[in-house]
Design an enzyme around this catalytic site. Structure first.
Site, short mmCIF file in Angstrom:
data_model
loop_
_atom_site.label_atom_id
_atom_site.label_comp_id
_atom_site.label_asym_id
_atom_site.label_seq_id
_atom_site.Cartn_x
_atom_site.Cartn_y
_atom_site.Cartn_z
N ALA A 236 20.88 44.10 59.58
CA ALA A 236 21.96 45.08 59.62
C ALA A 236 22.33 45.58 58.23
CB ALA A 236 23.17 44.47 60.31
N LYS B 102 36.64 37.87 49.97
CA LYS B 102 35.70 38.16 51.05
C LYS B 102 35.29 36.88 51.76
CE LYS B 102 32.91 40.41 53.76
NZ LYS B 102 31.72 41.14 53.29
N SER C 193 28.55 38.79 61.95
CA SER C 193 27.14 38.38 61.97
C SER C 193 26.98 36.94 62.44
CB SER C 193 26.53 38.55 60.57
OG SER C 193 27.21 37.76 59.61
N ASN D 107 35.41 35.94 55.72
CA ASN D 107 34.27 35.43 56.47
C ASN D 107 34.56 34.07 57.09
OD1 ASN D 107 32.54 37.59 56.05
ND2 ASN D 107 31.65 36.74 54.20
N ARG E 276 20.59 31.39 67.06
CA ARG E 276 19.94 31.29 65.75
C ARG E 276 20.75 30.38 64.83
NH1 ARG E 276 19.40 36.83 67.21
NH2 ARG E 276 21.37 37.32 66.18
N TRP F 32 7.98 36.82 48.56
CA TRP F 32 8.30 38.23 48.32
C TRP F 32 8.77 38.43 46.88
CZ3 TRP F 32 6.34 41.46 51.49
CH2 TRP F 32 6.24 41.16 52.86
#
Length: 298
Positions: free
Chosen positions: A16, A180, A249, A184, A258, A87
């Site tokens: 997202a 923040k 999320s 959360n 998950r 990566w």
């Protein structure tokens, strides 16, 4: 204002948050290299004015990467940090910058072992974007990213300048990051109820949330955050004003069975509280429940 020579950019993790950033760059004519686990043929971002389609396919094999880039946005969950190592090795060198678009206040130490000599730049992401059943992403507010006031942040400002995703640089990044995190942390209560933001309209949930946030506030202040006494009320008021169906999320991950980001969002309050000798009775209840919801057994 559009930068004259924007940096070369890659994005790891087109969920997202990652889709929102990739779409913002693509819309401005700066499509990044997109890397992930699934070879998606395109990314779709829905917003109030329509949608942005980013052409694929998503690169799924780090060995396919031939060139290093100036800036890598990493938008994977905190439970997936180690998976980014191939990566980062393929995309980065000592001149690269890794901007971590992830929850929590421990982004730099989490990524330091995998950085391949690149600088790690933490961020705070301030927009609600959620994955839909058709794999598109629904952006429900204007996207905004906050960065610390360090030289590395200028590269992110250059990359996203003139896009729909605004960037701000904050002198007191620690305070904003902990604010923040408090938001959360209390959103984690949605996992324990299986409910969305509408649940905060209940007086008992409001009272519990305020008590939990005051606990978080004491820990945040011990870590150097300059937050006023009214911050818990401001956070809860924000949930009261939110659409009742607004999720988070960590709730989406629970519903999808998950692993949960319980440690970086909630466990950190308990851990830092213990380090400072601060009692965290609500965390001592919430954290084991979230951990069990994530990791089992059973």
């Amino acid at each position: 204002m559009t930068p004259r020579n924007p940096p070369s950019v890659a994005l790891v993790g087109p969920g997202a948050i990652g889709t929102t950033v990739a779409a913002s760059l693509h819309e401005a004519g700066r499509t990044p290299v997109i890397c992930g686990r699934s070879a998606l043929e395109r990314l779709v971002l829905r917003h109030d004015d329509g949608e942005i389609v980013v052409p694929g396919p998503v690169v799924t094999d780090p060995r396919a990467i031939k060139d290093k880039v100036d800036l890598v946005f990493v938008a994977v969950k905190a439970t997936q940090v180690a998976s980014t190592a191939p990566w980062i090795a393929a995309l980065c060198n000592a001149r690269s910058i890794i901007c971590v678009l992830q929850n929590g206040v421990e982004q730099k130490p989490a990524f330091a072992p995998y950085a391949s000599g690149a600088a790690v730049l933490p961020s705070v992401v301030w927009f609600p974007a959620q994955r839909e059943s058709d794999a598109s992403v629904w952006l429900r507010a204007s996207p905004r990213i906050t960065l610390p006031d360090v030289p590395e942040s200028h590269r992110v400002v250059s990359a996203l300048g003139g896009t729909r995703c605004s960037v701000e640089v904050a002198e007191d990044f620690v305070t904003l990051a902990w604010r923040k995190l408090m938001q959360n942390a209390v959103a984690g209560l949605m996992v324990l109820t299986g409910r969305r933001a509408g649940m905060f309209s209940r007086s008992d949930i409001t009272a519990l949330s305020l008590a939990y946030l005051r606990e978080c506030l004491e820990v945040a202040r011990a870590e150097g955050a300059k937050l006023d006494d009214d911050v818990p009320h401001a956070i809860v008021d924000g949930f009261h004003r939110a659409p009742p169906d607004l999720g988070t999320s960590i709730l989406a991950d629970r519903q999808g069975n998950r692993p949960l980001e319980w440690d970086c969002r909630n466990g950190v309050v308990q851990r830092y509280g213990r380090a400072h000798g601060i009692p965290t009775p609500i965390s001592d209840l919430v954290v084991p429940l979230l951990a069990a919801a994530s990791d089992g057994p059973g």
